[in-house]
Design a protein around this motif. Structure first.
Motif: not given
Length: 237
Positions: A133-152
């Motif tokens: 989840x990334x924040x865009x300060x220009x229009x004060x919105x959030x969007x999805x961009x990319x992935x984080x990989x992990x193990x569990x």
């Protein structure tokens, strides 16, 4: 490192962190499976989870899988599965927008019987792709961009004791440990304690009503406790 040592380490870390009590949860789970042969089985799980006594949607999960055993070791079951998870904004520390996750997992389950008591040891390793989840300060919105990989890694000890031909008690304790993609930064994730009263409606359909206690790490400085109810339906097709 033993499971017991991991639990001790987690509790020791929690002493130095803030602990909060989250809202009560209400979770619904449907389990469906189909026996293809004596050795092969396919199935799926559907989860709908609510927070604060069903005031907010918490998570949706879809989890198909296939498992098999060998004729030489019928009490050892090998499973491969996929999980889609959508986490909604909920609780006191919500995500900014709906957050999806895709993971694949490998699992082995050892089954034992002592009289009528059924015992299972389940070991699962998950490879997780969580959307960022990334924040865009220009229009004060959030969007999805990319992935984080992990193990569990997850270990579950399950005990099932029949009380009659139709009524049974089912209980488990599950420890979750998470790590980065190289399995170097390994930390405690959460622990689940589940106690249920179950009833066989037919030989192929059962219901369980359970109490579920969660002790989860929100971040290294904040741990959450949650009390909840879970309703589980199981059907063999």
């Amino acid at each position: 490192m033993s499971i017991t040592l991991w639990i001790v380490m987690a509790q020791t870390s929690a002493i130095h962190a803030q602990e909060v009590h989250g809202n009560p949860n209400v979770w619904y789970l449907l389990l469906a499976n189909h026996h293809l042969t004596d050795q092969w089985n396919i199935g799926t799980e559907l989860h709908m989870r609510y927070d604060d006594w069903m005031s907010d949607k918490e998570q949706f999960l879809f989890r198909p899988y296939v498992d098999f055993n060998t004729r030489k070791s019928p009490n050892v079951v090998y499973t491969f599965g996929y999980t889609y998870i959508k986490t909604f904004p909920y609780g006191d520390y919500p995500v900014a927008i709906d957050k999806p996750e895709n993971n694949i997992w490998e699992q082995v389950t050892f089954k034992h019987q002592y009289g009528k008591l059924q015992v299972q040891h389940r070991y699962r390793l998950e490879q997780r792709w969580q959307r960022d989840i990334v924040y865009n300060p220009v229009d004060d919105t959030y969007s999805l961009d990319g992935n984080t990989f992990g193990n569990r890694f997850r270990y579950r000890l399950t005990l099932t004791q029949p009380l009659s031909d139709k009524v049974f008690i089912n209980a488990f304790d599950e420890l979750w440990i998470k790590g980065d993609k190289a399995l170097r930064a390994i930390t405690y994730d959460r622990n689940w304690l589940y106690v249920a009263l179950g009833y066989h409606l037919t030989p192929d359909i059962s219901l369980q009503l359970a109490y579920l206690h969660q002790y989860a790490m929100n971040n290294p400085n904040l741990y959450e406790r949650h009390h909840g109810l879970q309703v589980t339906g199981s059907i063999t097709l």
